[in-house]
Scaffold this motif. Sequence first.
Motif, PDB file in Angstrom:
ATOM      1  N   HIS A  62       0.808  -1.209   0.000  1.00 42.38           N
ATOM      2  CA  HIS A  62       0.000   0.000   0.000  1.00 42.38           C
ATOM      3  C   HIS A  62       0.846   1.267   0.000  1.00 42.38           C
ATOM      4  N   TYR A  63       0.274   2.311  -0.587  1.00 39.18           N
ATOM      5  CA  TYR A  63       0.849   3.657  -0.516  1.00 39.18           C
ATOM      6  C   TYR A  63      -0.212   4.649  -0.952  1.00 39.18           C
ATOM      7  N   GLN A  64       0.037   5.904  -0.687  1.00 42.00           N
ATOM      8  CA  GLN A  64      -0.841   6.977  -1.142  1.00 42.00           C
ATOM      9  C   GLN A  64      -0.036   7.856  -2.095  1.00 42.00           C
ATOM     10  N   ILE A  65      -0.536   8.027  -3.315  1.00 38.95           N
ATOM     11  CA  ILE A  65       0.194   8.780  -4.330  1.00 38.95           C
ATOM     12  C   ILE A  65       0.149  10.282  -4.028  1.00 38.95           C
ATOM     13  N   ARG A  66      -0.922  10.757  -3.425  1.00 35.70           N
ATOM     14  CA  ARG A  66      -0.995  12.115  -2.887  1.00 35.70           C
ATOM     15  C   ARG A  66      -1.218  11.953  -1.389  1.00 35.70           C
ATOM     16  N   GLN A  67      -0.807  12.943  -0.641  1.00 37.13           N
ATOM     17  CA  GLN A  67      -0.787  12.806   0.815  1.00 37.13           C
ATOM     18  C   GLN A  67       0.013  11.566   1.216  1.00 37.13           C
ATOM     19  N   PRO A  68       1.230  11.416   0.661  1.00 38.29           N
ATOM     20  CA  PRO A  68       2.025  10.223   0.990  1.00 38.29           C
ATOM     21  C   PRO A  68       2.315  10.138   2.482  1.00 38.29           C
ATOM     22  N   GLN A  69       2.349   8.931   2.962  1.00 32.88           N
ATOM     23  CA  GLN A  69       2.540   8.694   4.396  1.00 32.88           C
ATOM     24  C   GLN A  69       3.892   8.049   4.679  1.00 32.88           C
ATOM     25  N   GLY A  70       4.646   8.657   5.586  1.00 33.02           N
ATOM     26  CA  GLY A  70       5.737   7.949   6.228  1.00 33.02           C
ATOM     27  C   GLY A  70       5.116   7.127   7.343  1.00 33.02           C
ATOM     28  N   ALA A 127      -1.393 -11.472  14.898  1.00 33.27           N
ATOM     29  CA  ALA A 127      -0.450 -10.376  15.140  1.00 33.27           C
ATOM     30  C   ALA A 127      -1.225  -9.061  15.199  1.00 33.27           C
ATOM     31  N   GLU A 128      -0.754  -8.202  16.088  1.00 31.02           N
ATOM     32  CA  GLU A 128      -1.297  -6.852  16.162  1.00 31.02           C
ATOM     33  C   GLU A 128      -0.178  -5.887  15.819  1.00 31.02           C
ATOM     34  N   VAL A 129      -0.473  -5.019  14.852  1.00 30.27           N
ATOM     35  CA  VAL A 129       0.500  -4.072  14.333  1.00 30.27           C
ATOM     36  C   VAL A 129       0.012  -2.663  14.630  1.00 30.27           C
ATOM     37  N   LEU A 130       0.915  -1.848  15.174  1.00 37.86           N
ATOM     38  CA  LEU A 130       0.640  -0.435  15.395  1.00 37.86           C
ATOM     39  C   LEU A 130       1.557   0.359  14.483  1.00 37.86           C
ATOM     40  N   TYR A 131       1.028   1.407  13.890  1.00 39.65           N
ATOM     41  CA  TYR A 131       1.910   2.268  13.111  1.00 39.65           C
ATOM     42  C   TYR A 131       1.425   3.710  13.125  1.00 39.65           C
ATOM     43  N   LYS A 132       2.420   4.577  13.243  1.00 39.71           N
ATOM     44  CA  LYS A 132       2.195   6.008  13.202  1.00 39.71           C
ATOM     45  C   LYS A 132       2.361   6.452  11.760  1.00 39.71           C
ATOM     46  N   THR A 133       1.568   7.449  11.321  1.00 40.61           N
ATOM     47  CA  THR A 133       1.698   7.957   9.962  1.00 40.61           C
ATOM     48  C   THR A 133       1.909   9.465   9.973  1.00 40.61           C
ATOM     49  N   THR A 134       2.582   9.934   8.924  1.00 40.03           N
ATOM     50  CA  THR A 134       2.897  11.359   8.815  1.00 40.03           C
ATOM     51  C   THR A 134       1.826  12.148   8.065  1.00 40.03           C
ATOM     52  N   ASP A 135       0.835  11.464   7.513  1.00 39.85           N
ATOM     53  CA  ASP A 135      -0.297  12.144   6.904  1.00 39.85           C
ATOM     54  C   ASP A 135      -1.533  11.280   7.120  1.00 39.85           C
ATOM     55  N   TYR A 136      -2.679  11.860   6.890  1.00 34.14           N
ATOM     56  CA  TYR A 136      -3.936  11.176   7.139  1.00 34.14           C
ATOM     57  C   TYR A 136      -4.270  10.199   6.022  1.00 34.14           C
ATOM     58  N   TRP A 137      -5.057   9.187   6.365  1.00 34.79           N
ATOM     59  CA  TRP A 137      -5.533   8.233   5.381  1.00 34.79           C
ATOM     60  C   TRP A 137      -6.418   8.969   4.382  1.00 34.79           C
TER      61      TRP A 137
END
Length: 181
Positions: A62-70, A127-137
Amino acid sequence: MKITLTEIPDVCTIEPKVFGDSRGFFFESYNEKQFMEATGLQVAFVQDNHSRSKKHVLRGLHYQIRQPQGKLVRVISGEVFDVAVDIRRSSSTFGKWVGDYLTAENKKQIWVPSGFAHGFIVLSDVAEVLYKTTDYWAPEHERCIRWNDPELNLQWPIAGNPLVSEKDEKGVLFRDAEVFP
């Protein structure tokens, strides 16, 4: 915290200093000052996400082409194999990928910068995965590259086919993907 650059230097793993005794453990899962000092990056996280998946579930790429997320990714229960694929056409590592095992026990995290596609496969029962993002979904900007793209040749550590969502099954081939300049 110990920061290790991967074969793609923009992606790094982070190992926290864990303080433990017979009662349990404590660690800082994120410290902005230490992260900035170790990586030279100044990032602002705006969203925290939490997913729970069963064995052999694969989420991505997955990725976002606009509003890309770190993304700063960690596992709080179970084990996953986590991957980041460089989809920045101008990068010397365009089309390359790195992966690492993230577990509740090793407490490692992976920093996946914007400009990368991200995915993981669950190796434990759950598994439970947590992740912080630098932009909104932003679902209108979300894109997906096929998890089994022959050109990328990701080496997922399972035999057989994983469990994927309908959306992920419809992911495009890397050569047809909308990528970053």
